[in-house]
Design an enzyme around this catalytic site. Structure first.
Site: not given
Length: 346
Positions: A53, A234, A236-237, A240, A242, A244
């Site tokens: 990261y 993840s 929230l994928g 995805t 959300t 957005k």
């Protein structure tokens, strides 16, 4: 905050874990420090990072996130309040800037990797050291089909685990975990621990969210029967869920706008499933993000759900998902969508 046992390690981790991979790319050092301050104040004591990261992985972003965490430890002096996890890359990543592009989970590379991580993190020990992905061909990162090519298998699992054992003995790491692993892989690591007397893996960090529930198909049984807790990444994928990215939208500054790699969540049924989950949240007066995170926390095999955010507002809202309890009606509606559009983004 809630706290849950991490496998058989004796460690207790916050049910919401702090993901860090945007620090050093989408977020500055000052923003990363502010997120760590805010998370710790709210009881988020389990933090996860990796040597590769910030994301997306580049020569210039490599190691930056660990360095930002290290500067926070150095300035705040609160290392003892954090359960810290990091990851060493698996083989075949194609990262020419990591140990001359020859990095594999063998003894020499693991020793070099952990020493470099400790230096960047400004700490003497890592609570949970994870293999970021297996050193063999597997179906991962959006691939559905497994290609059986044993002639290309990399470092034997027993060799990797033996090197981890030496790092535990040396006091460099406390516990061992896996990431992006399969049921076969987890069971082989467990067998090596039992038959050769090596450290027992205590966790597995795999993607798990409303768009990708493949963990439930085989790994959930392994997780529960063998007490190997899931660190769900993840939830929230990759944002995805959300909404957005609906209808091909790519907002400026978003991860999809910055990452040169194709998203595993940009698939043929992703929009339809995402919209269906957004509709459930709207009908029940729930934040879509909080509903998605709460769904992961509802599962008995989840030790911690790893959230990440680029803004403080999003971070705090995601942490507040710990207080969201999903009703039986909501869970039934979620399952109905899943049965109609199962795992569009594996």
């Amino acid at each position: 905050m809630q706290y849950r046992s991490l496998g058989r390690s004796g460690l207790s981790v916050s049910a919401i874990g702090l993901g860090t991979m945007t620090w050093g790319a989408q977020n500055s050092e000052a923003e990363g420090h502010a997120q760590m301050d805010a998370a710790l104040e709210r009881g988020v004591t389990f933090w996860d990072t990796a040597e590769m990261y910030a994301i997306p992985p580049t020569a210039s972003s490599y190691g930056k996130t660990e360095a930002i965490i290290g500067s926070w430890f150095q300035s705040r002096g609160q290392r003892d309040k954090v359960i810290l996890a990091t990851k060493v890359i698996g083989g075949g990543g194609g990262f020419a800037w990591v140990r001359d592009g020859k990095s594999k989970p063998d003894r020499a590379n693991l020793v070099a990797a952990v020493e470099a991580s400790l230096s960047r993190l400004k700490t003497d020990y890592i609570d949970l050291y994870q293999l970021h992905w297996p050193d063999r061909a597997t179906a991962r990162f959006g691939t559905r089909l497994y290609s059986h090519t044993p002639e290309k298998d990399g470092v034997p699992i027993e060799e990797t685990l033996a090197a981890f054992a030496d790092l535990v003995t040396a006091g460099k790491i406390r516990q061992v975990g896996l990431s992006n692993e399969t049921p076969w892989g987890v069971m082989r690591f467990l067998r090596a621990a039992e038959t050769v007397g090596l450290p027992r893996v205590v966790s597995i960090q795999n993607a798990y969210n409303l768009l990708n529930r493949t963990f439930e198909q085989g790994l959930s049984e392994v997780s529960l029967r063998e007490e190997v807790g899931l660190l769900a990444y993840s939830p929230l994928g990759a944002a995805t869920l959300t909404g957005k990215y609906l209808n091909g939208a790519v907002p400026p500054g978003s991860r999809r706008a910055l990452d040169h790699r194709a998203s595993r969540y940009a698939t043929i049924n992703a929009d339809a499933a995402t919209q269906a989950y957004l509709d459930i949240a709207q009908r029940h007066g729930l934040s879509p993000s909080q509903m998605a995170i709460a769904f992961t926390l509802h599962q008995p095999f989840v030790a911690s759900s790893l959230i990440g955010a680029t803004t403080m507002e999003t971070l705090l809202s995601n942490i507040e998902a710990i207080d969201v309890a999903l009703s039986d009606e909501v869970l039934a509606e979620i399952d109905a969508v899943h049965n109609r559009l199962p795992d569009p983004c594996p």
